[in-house]
Every structure is written in structure tokens, then in C-alpha cells.
Design a protein around this motif. Structure first.
Motif, PDB file in Angstrom:
ATOM      1  N   UNK A 517       0.862  -1.184   0.000  1.00  0.00           N
ATOM      2  CA  UNK A 517       0.000   0.000   0.000  1.00  0.00           C
ATOM      3  C   UNK A 517       0.894   1.228   0.000  1.00  0.00           C
ATOM      4  N   UNK A 518       0.822   2.008  -1.048  1.00  0.00           N
ATOM      5  CA  UNK A 518       1.712   3.166  -1.186  1.00  0.00           C
ATOM      6  C   UNK A 518       0.917   4.402  -1.582  1.00  0.00           C
ATOM      7  N   UNK A 519       1.494   5.540  -1.369  1.00  0.00           N
ATOM      8  CA  UNK A 519       0.924   6.823  -1.792  1.00  0.00           C
ATOM      9  C   UNK A 519       1.985   7.618  -2.525  1.00  0.00           C
ATOM     10  N   UNK A 520       1.524   8.493  -3.389  1.00  0.00           N
ATOM     11  CA  UNK A 520       2.406   9.438  -4.069  1.00  0.00           C
ATOM     12  C   UNK A 520       2.364  10.752  -3.302  1.00  0.00           C
ATOM     13  N   UNK A 521       3.487  11.099  -2.709  1.00  0.00           N
ATOM     14  CA  UNK A 521       3.556  12.314  -1.890  1.00  0.00           C
ATOM     15  C   UNK A 521       3.675  13.536  -2.790  1.00  0.00           C
ATOM     16  N   UNK A 522       2.749  14.498  -2.632  1.00  0.00           N
ATOM     17  CA  UNK A 522       2.771  15.718  -3.436  1.00  0.00           C
ATOM     18  C   UNK A 522       2.893  16.982  -2.594  1.00  0.00           C
TER      19      UNK A 522
END
Length: 633
Positions: A517-522
């Protein structure tokens, strides 16, 4: 060297050296332009008076705040002080320049220990202090001569930086002030049983290899922490050892060298001539000279310690990450083979498609490009407390919270990753290859348990981190697209609501049975109500990057000078959420150019709508695409 670091606002991250008095304000004619509508035209001054920097308010409307206290009178700045001007926060720092020359060195004139050419016996006719004076009488002329001598000694000793020269110079000075002295020695230590000879001197002869001293006299001086006068009249005041008679000592002065209650050692001069034995006034003069000597020795001790630590630090930094060096010097980190288990945050980064790009360039050009690239990336890591573990080609491995656990390790790593992406934007690859592509990175961040320690053979050891958390971060980095920062669920949880991330589809990586489970940090919310961003956008036919949202909801944009900001909408170019329309914008101000911006322009813009702010506030940002539709290369 004094400097100011912008912590918030349109110039956040920029360092401004203070080489002259600076006037800060929003007016373009200020020597320190602060692009903040809440500042006055000429808000405050940083006055460099040659020795210090003094902060003074220039009758600003909203006031100047020093460490969150309203400034009511000029104040001398201290290292680490924070100044608030409107909504802009700056930090004052003191840093020694690499090219700053060392203090001037004056070499004290030394004589050989054997004193060749001097008479073997004391002769009053050669005495500076006793010539033409009645025997042992000290009149006004004698006092003046002694004062002149002590001033000369003091100036000489204070300006000497070499430890050995100070030690021998002290004895030279005392032999000049007291010409009846037959021998002298300077011993280091605070225990009479462990005194170590540092310098010895005699008139007309050389000491034997084994220095013989009167421990009884030295012990009395050290234990009572006061200068001791010995002659035939005072011999009954304390126990006299046989060495006093064996050495034919008829007069001696022993002075402990003390600085701030610390005993550095003991100094003694003596004479075999009874009628030239030292007096109470001699002892006062010797004590005054010895006090200057003690300060000079203490300064030399400190200088030697600093130089040794500097040498050790320089050597260690060739092999260890910067954050580890301090731990080694403080004795908190053992360089022996082995490791410790700890919780940390791991960052991997590499340049997407670099291998193919490098094949088109000469090797020396590739080396120059990589040196420029690393020189931009490493400060982003170290400024936020990270340590570069190693370089692997174009890849970087950095760690936070290792070996000492830090609760904000994930927050610092995320901030460093955004800073790295923004710094990479300004790297002008056209200097290396005509019409060359813009270098872009993929970054993976993971938090978890790692083993940190020295790994390798006895003659080749490397401090590094290993473990599943490290491997996972590296595999996330491999999956990251251009300009993307993938963070694990563990890191996301440790950000505790500070991060702005887009939930990505489940990610399958090598050697993992389950999906990640990953997210793209913006974005990352700061403590100053601002948001650090890395959002690529398109304005007409030009690429640009949103890098910061300020407290007043205006934004900082990096863009080519030709970008049609006034006529075209700002469209997001994120692979996970393409074609988001943030609406049109207007330019409020053009920011001062920073070296890291390359050929891009930094502008403060205000959107006519609220699309960007609403998107950033959304609690559930979800990727609209699958992994197979997003290209990394």
C-alpha cells in the motif's frame, strides 16, 4: 560569516550571506527583498558593525519579532535566532567560511635548552633588572623594568598558538625576567605522582635524561593551589625532600598553572645562589607571568583539541555519513564490526532513464553532471537531519533516525524528498547536452526496523543499513515514475496528517508475496501554515512546477520565462492525476532568482479560483490510473 535562512514565504530555503548592513522589506530597492504583503516597504535592518549583527526595526507597521517577541529596541543577533517579518520567518546563523584565514601567528623567540654562549654562573652585571641597583633592592626603576618585562611576556604568550613553543617560551620568558634562575621546568598534570615533563631549561648545562624534581615543593603548590616560595628562611614551612639539598637549591618558586579552577600543571624555577634567592615580590611577579602562561597553555590545549577533532571529523566524513560522525566523536557509536537494531526511515532515489541518457555523453561530461546533481541533492538531505549512506551510480541511499531513533524521522525524510525533487527541476541539463532532457527522479521512502552498523572486512568497513525495510524502499523507488515520491503505509502513518498524498493502486514488487500500500507524496504541511509542494503542471506549451503554497493561499511557481501565465490555465501533469485544471492565475511578484532555479523563473502567483486549495484539502486523493498505464521511463 553571518547568514540568514528564509524558513517560510516565497524565498523559503534561500540563504543570504550578511556581508554588509541589509535593509529588509517588500520594496524592490531594499538590499534584502522580502516578498510578503504584510511587510513594510522598509521593515527592519540587519546592521553589521564589524563584530556583530544588530537587528533594528525601521518603524514598520506590523512590527518586527525576534524569537516571537516584539522588538522594542535594537538587539544583537545570536546564532539560531529567528526573526518574523510579516508572515515571513528567517533564521540567523553564524558559520565559519572555508576560506577564512586562521589568526595571525607570532613566533616567540626561543633559545637552545643548553643556552650556549651564556655564562655558567649568575652575574648581576648581566641582569636586566638588577644592573646599577643595590643588591636585591627594587626601586621605581626596577618596578618599571619588571612591568615592561611582564607586558612583553604577556603579549608574546597570548599570540603563540604552537603548544610546544608556548611551553619553552614560558621558561625563556621567566629566565629573562629572573636572571638569577639557574634551572626551570614546566610539568603537566594535576597529580604530583603523575606529572609529565613538558619543557626544561638550565643555564650552561643540559638536564640528565631523567629529570629530578623536588616533589615536596610541587606537592605543596598543587595541594594548596597557590604559589610557593622556598629559600633557607622558609624551608621550615613544609617538608623538604632530600632532592632539594642534593640539587643545591637555595631558592625556588613553584607556581601551579590554574585556569577556571582546573590545574594544568606546575612551573618551577630555582637558583643555587643564596644571596640571589627569590623574594616575595619575585613570587608575585612569577605568579602574574604564570597566570598568563596558564591561559596561553589552556588556549593551546583547546586549539589542539579542536584541530584533532577537525582532523578526525574530516577523516571520518570520507567514510561515514555526516550524522554518524558526531556520534563517533561523542563515543556513542562503535566503529567495530557489528550492528544494532533500530527504527528508521529510508530514502532511495535515482534518475529515471539515466543509463540511456548517459550513453549519449562523453564520460567526463557524465562525471561533471553527476557532481552537480549530487551537490544539489546532498544539502537537501543533510539540511533536514538525514545522512547519506552511499551513492550507487546515480542512486542515493539516505537514512533518518539511525542509529539514534528520532520521532520526526519520517517527517524530515518526506521534506527532504520534496526539496530534492524541486532542486532537480532547476538542474539545467542543456549545459551538458544541447536540447538534452530534463533530469527527473523517482524516490521511494519506507519506515521500519533496520540493522545499522559496520559491515565488511577488518581493513575495509562501511557503515550502512540492511533489512527488509531497506529493500522495500529500494523496490518502491524502482516503481516510482518521473517526479514521483512513493511512500509506504508505515511512513504515511508516521507523518500523522502532515502529508498530502495520492492513494495509489496496490503495488507488487520483487520478492514480496503481498501487495504494498503506497501513496504518491505531493505536499507536506509545515509548522508555519504553508505547504511544500512538488506538482508538475502545464501552462500552454510550457512545463512548470508548483513548489509552495503560502499562508495567504498564493503559490510559488517555477516556470520558463516564456510561459504564458496570464493567458493559459494551469493544468496538472501528475501521472497519477493528469489533466487537473487548477484554473488561471495572475502574477503577484517575481521572486529573487536562486542558484538552484537554473534558467527558470520563480514567481508568486494567485489563482483566480480555489481549485488548487480545495484539491489539497481533500482528505481522499485517489489515483485515477492503473500502474500499467503509467510510464516510468
Amino acid at each position: 560569516m553571518y547568514e540568514l535562512l528564509f524558513l517560510t514565504g516565497g524565498r523559503a530555503g534561500q540563504v543570504v550571506p550578511i556581508t554588509r548592513t541589509l535593509v529588509a522589506g517588500r520594496s524592490a530597492d531594499c538590499s534584502l527583498v522580502v516578498p510578503d504583503p504584510n511587510t513594510s516597504r522598509h521593515h527592519c535592518g540587519f546592521v553589521l558593525d564589524g563584530a556583530n549583527v544588530v537587528l533594528e526595526d525601521r518603524h514598520s507597521i506590523n512590527g518586527t519579532y525576534l524569537n516571537d517577541v516584539l522588538l522594542t529596541a535594537p538587539a544583537t543577533m545570536q546564532d539560531g535566532d529567528e526573526v518574523r517579518i510579516g508572515q515571513t520567518l528567517l533564521r540567523f546563523g553564524v558559520r565559519k567560511r572555508k576560506d577564512e584565514p586562521d589568526d595571525a601567528t607570532q613566533v616567540f623567540s626561543l633559545r637552545d635548552m643548553s643556552d650556549s654562549g651564556r655564562p655558567d654562573k649568575f652575574d648581576e652585571r648581566t641582569s636586566l633588572l638588577m644592573a646599577d641597583l643595590p643588591a636585591r633592592a627594587i626601586d621605581e626603576r626596577g618596578l618599571a623594568l619588571r612591568l615592561e618585562a611582564i607586558i612583553k611576556v604577556s603579549k608574546a604568550l597570548v599570540n603563540i598558538r604552537d603548544f610546544d613553543r608556548i611551553s619553552h617560551g614560558i621558561l625563556d620568558a621567566l629566565f629573562e625576567v629572573f636572571p638569577q634562575a639557574d634551572r626551570g621546568f614546566l610539568m603537566l598534570g594535576n597529580d604530583v605522582s603523575q606529572l609529565v615533563p613538558q619543557a626544561v631549561k638550565s643555564r650552561g648545562k643540559v638536564f640528565a635524561a631523567d629529570l629530578v624534581i623536588s616533589r615536596s615543593i610541587c606537592r605543596s603548590a598543587i595541594e594548596h593551589r597557590r604559589a610557593i616560595l622556598f629559600n633557607d628562611l622558609t624551608a621550615g614551612d613544609f617538608t623538604v625532600g632530600e632532592s632539594v639539598y642534593a640539587l643545591n637549591i637555595r631558592g625556588a618558586m613553584v607556581v601551579p598553572l590554574i585556569v577556571e579552577d582546573e590545574i594544568l600543571g606546575v612551573l618551577q624555577i630555582d637558583t643555587p645562589v643564596q644571596r640571589a634567592a627569590f623574594t616575595a615580590s619575585d613570587l608575585e611577579l612569577a605568579a602574574a607571568v604564570s597566570q598568563q602562561a596558564a591561559i596561553a597553555l589552556h588556549n593551546a590545549f583547546l586549539l589542539r583539541k579542536v584541530e584533532e577533532e577537525s582532523t578526525s571529523r574530516t577523516s571520518l566524513m570520507r567514510f561515514l555519513p555526516g550524522a554518524m560522525v558526531e556520534q563517533v566523536l561523542l563515543g556513542k557509536l562503535d566503529l567495530a564490526l557489528g550492528g544494532n537494531t533500530c527504527h528508521g526511515t529510508i530514502l532511495f532515489s535515482d534518475i529515471v532513464g539515466f543509463t540511456g541518457f548517459a550513453e549519449t555523453l562523453p564520460p567526463e561530461t557524465v562525471v561533471k553532471l553527476m557532481n552537480d546533481y549530487f551537490s544539489r541533492m546532498v544539502p537537501c538531505i543533510e539540511n533536514l537531519g538525514g545522512a547519506v549512506d552511499k551513492f550507487m551510480g546515480d542512486a542515493i541511499l539516505a537514512v533518518w533516525g539511525v542509529p539514534l531513533v528520532k520521532p520526526d524521522a519520517a517527517l524530515r525524510a518526506a521534506g527532504a524528498a520534496l526539496a530534492m525533487q524541486n532542486a532537480c527541476v532547476g538542474l539545467d541539463t542543456r549545459r551538458y547536452c544541447e536540447d538534452g532532457p530534463c533530469l527527473e527522479m523517482g524516490i521511494g521512502i519506507n519506515s521500519g526496523t533496520v540493522v545499522a552498523g559496520n559491515i565488511g572486512a577488518d581493513n575495509r568497513v562501511s557503515y550502512t543499513v540492511i533489512g527488509d525495510a531497506v529493500n522495500t524502499a529500494q523496490r518502491m523507488e524502482v516503481a516510482a515514475c518521473r517526479g514521483q515520491i512513493l511512500i509506504s503505509q508505515a511512513t504515511w502513518a508516521e507523518l500523522a496528517g502532515s502529508g498530502i498524498g495520492i492513494a495509489m493502486p496496490p503495488l507488487r514488487v520483487k520478492n514480496k508475496t503481498g501487495m504494498l500500500t503506497v501513496r504518491s507524496l505531493r505536499g507536506l504541511r509545515t509548522a508555519h501554515s504553508e505547504i511544500v509542494l512538488h506538482i508538475p503542471v502545464r501552462i500552454g506549451g510550457d512545463r512548470a512546477w508548483l513548489i509552495r503554497l503560502l499562508a495567504d493561499e498564493s503559490a510559488i511557481l517555477l516556470h520558463p520565462e516564456t510561459a504564458p501565465l496570464a493567458s493559459e490555465p494551469v493544468i496538472a501533469e501528475m501521472q497519477e492525476c493528469p489533466d487537473l485544471d487548477f484554473g488561471r492565475c495572475e502574477v503577484r511578484d517575481v521572486m529573487p532568482h536562486q542558484q538552484s532555479d537554473g534558467r527558470l523563473v520563480r514567481s508568486q502567483i494567485a489563482f483566480t479560483g480555489t481549485a488548487l486549495v480545495e484539491w489539497l484539502r481533500s482528505p481522499d486523493l485517489v489515483c485515477s490510473r492503473e500502474w500499467n498505464s503509467m510510464t516510468r521511463h
